[in-house]
Design an enzyme around this catalytic site. Structure first.
Site, mmCIF file in Angstrom:
data_model
loop_
_atom_site.group_PDB
_atom_site.id
_atom_site.type_symbol
_atom_site.label_atom_id
_atom_site.label_comp_id
_atom_site.label_asym_id
_atom_site.label_seq_id
_atom_site.Cartn_x
_atom_site.Cartn_y
_atom_site.Cartn_z
ATOM 1 N N HIS A 103 14.703 3.196 -21.091
ATOM 2 C CA HIS A 103 15.793 2.562 -21.700
ATOM 3 C C HIS A 103 16.876 3.431 -21.626
ATOM 4 O O HIS A 103 16.983 4.632 -21.770
ATOM 5 C CB HIS A 103 15.504 2.166 -23.233
ATOM 6 C CG HIS A 103 15.114 3.119 -23.948
ATOM 7 N ND1 HIS A 103 13.786 3.586 -24.102
ATOM 8 C CD2 HIS A 103 15.846 4.066 -24.956
ATOM 9 C CE1 HIS A 103 13.444 4.658 -24.898
ATOM 10 N NE2 HIS A 103 14.929 5.113 -25.544
ATOM 11 N N HIS A 105 20.524 4.050 -23.284
ATOM 12 C CA HIS A 105 21.669 3.943 -24.455
ATOM 13 C C HIS A 105 22.921 3.959 -23.650
ATOM 14 O O HIS A 105 23.614 4.676 -23.258
ATOM 15 C CB HIS A 105 21.566 5.183 -25.312
ATOM 16 C CG HIS A 105 20.140 5.559 -26.095
ATOM 17 N ND1 HIS A 105 20.014 5.313 -27.264
ATOM 18 C CD2 HIS A 105 19.154 6.116 -25.316
ATOM 19 C CE1 HIS A 105 18.721 5.527 -27.597
ATOM 20 N NE2 HIS A 105 18.070 6.077 -26.247
HETATM 21 P P1 5GP Z 1 14.507 7.318 -27.429
HETATM 22 O O1 5GP Z 1 13.168 6.843 -26.905
HETATM 23 O O2 5GP Z 1 15.791 7.086 -26.475
HETATM 24 O O3 5GP Z 1 14.808 8.750 -28.091
HETATM 25 O O4 5GP Z 1 15.059 6.358 -28.542
HETATM 26 C C1 5GP Z 1 14.655 5.090 -28.826
HETATM 27 C C2 5GP Z 1 15.716 4.242 -29.720
HETATM 28 O O5 5GP Z 1 15.012 3.361 -30.204
HETATM 29 C C3 5GP Z 1 16.231 4.957 -30.935
HETATM 30 O O6 5GP Z 1 17.713 5.225 -30.799
HETATM 31 C C4 5GP Z 1 15.926 4.054 -32.212
HETATM 32 O O7 5GP Z 1 16.698 4.034 -33.099
HETATM 33 C C5 5GP Z 1 15.622 2.835 -31.419
HETATM 34 N N1 5GP Z 1 14.573 2.022 -32.028
HETATM 35 C C6 5GP Z 1 13.369 2.355 -32.301
HETATM 36 N N2 5GP Z 1 12.621 1.332 -32.953
HETATM 37 C C7 5GP Z 1 13.294 0.181 -32.752
HETATM 38 C C8 5GP Z 1 12.972 -1.337 -32.720
HETATM 39 O O8 5GP Z 1 12.134 -1.283 -33.373
HETATM 40 N N3 5GP Z 1 14.006 -2.039 -32.777
HETATM 41 C C9 5GP Z 1 15.180 -1.436 -32.012
HETATM 42 N N4 5GP Z 1 16.186 -2.359 -31.539
HETATM 43 N N5 5GP Z 1 15.550 -0.152 -31.648
HETATM 44 C C10 5GP Z 1 14.472 0.352 -32.045
#
Ligand code: 5GP
Length: 142
Positions: A103, A105
């Site tokens: 993903h 951001h």
């Molecule tokens: P990363 O893997 O890039 O560090 O971040 C994962 C992102 O997913 C975080 O910004 C967190 O806030 C978001 N996140 C975690 N769980 C959920 C969820 O259940 N739904 C959504 N929409 N975002 C999520």
């Protein structure tokens, strides 16, 4: 690197098994609001095809994701009267990745306003619904 886990939380969102605030969808890409936004309008852009991160994604899927991230960045500038956009993308735990479906951001920014720390606070559903509405409208306006 471990293999792709089809039970990660974003795979469940992509399959419609968990809810999300959807911003955009096409045949290859899906985008929804981060539930713990670092700033209003914080959106996650994903390939629909399974990919753990930048290290295993097919280049054409990555290209689509980046194209959609650009669309959403432009919409975020309008929808949130932003002064700039921060793009983040993390790979593997050591790189800051927490959820293991690729993903990107897209985070609208205001001059002088720091981002909240990652995953610090779950936003209220009515606020997320309002932000999604604004972003979808800005995308439709082009
Ligand atoms: P990363 O893997 O890039 O560090 O971040 C994962 C992102 O997913 C975080 O910004 C967190 O806030 C978001 N996140 C975690 N769980 C959920 C969820 O259940 N739904 C959504 N929409 N975002 C999520």
């Amino acid at each position: 690197m471990p293999s792709y886990d089809p039970n990660n939380i974003f795979a469940k969102i992509l399959r419609g098994e968990l809810p999300c605030y959807k911003i955009y969808e096409d045949d290859k890409t899906f985008a929804f609001l981060d539930i713990m936004p670092r700033a209003p309008g914080h959106t996650l852009v994903l390939p629909k095809a399974p990919a753990r991160n930048m290290l295993d994604v097919a280049p054409e899927d990555l290209g689509h994701v980046i194209g959609v991230a650009q669309k959403i960045a432009k919409a975020g500038m309008k929808a949130f009267a932003a002064d700039g956009i921060t793009i983040q993308q993390f790979n593997e735990g050591a790189g800051g990745q927490v959820v293991f479906h690729l993903h990107v951001h897209v985070i609208p920014r205001r001059e002088g306003v720091p981002m909240k720390p990652p995953a610090s606070e779950k936003e209220k559903p009515d606020v997320l619904a309002d932000h999604a509405k604004k972003l979808v409208a800005a995308l439709a306006a082009g």
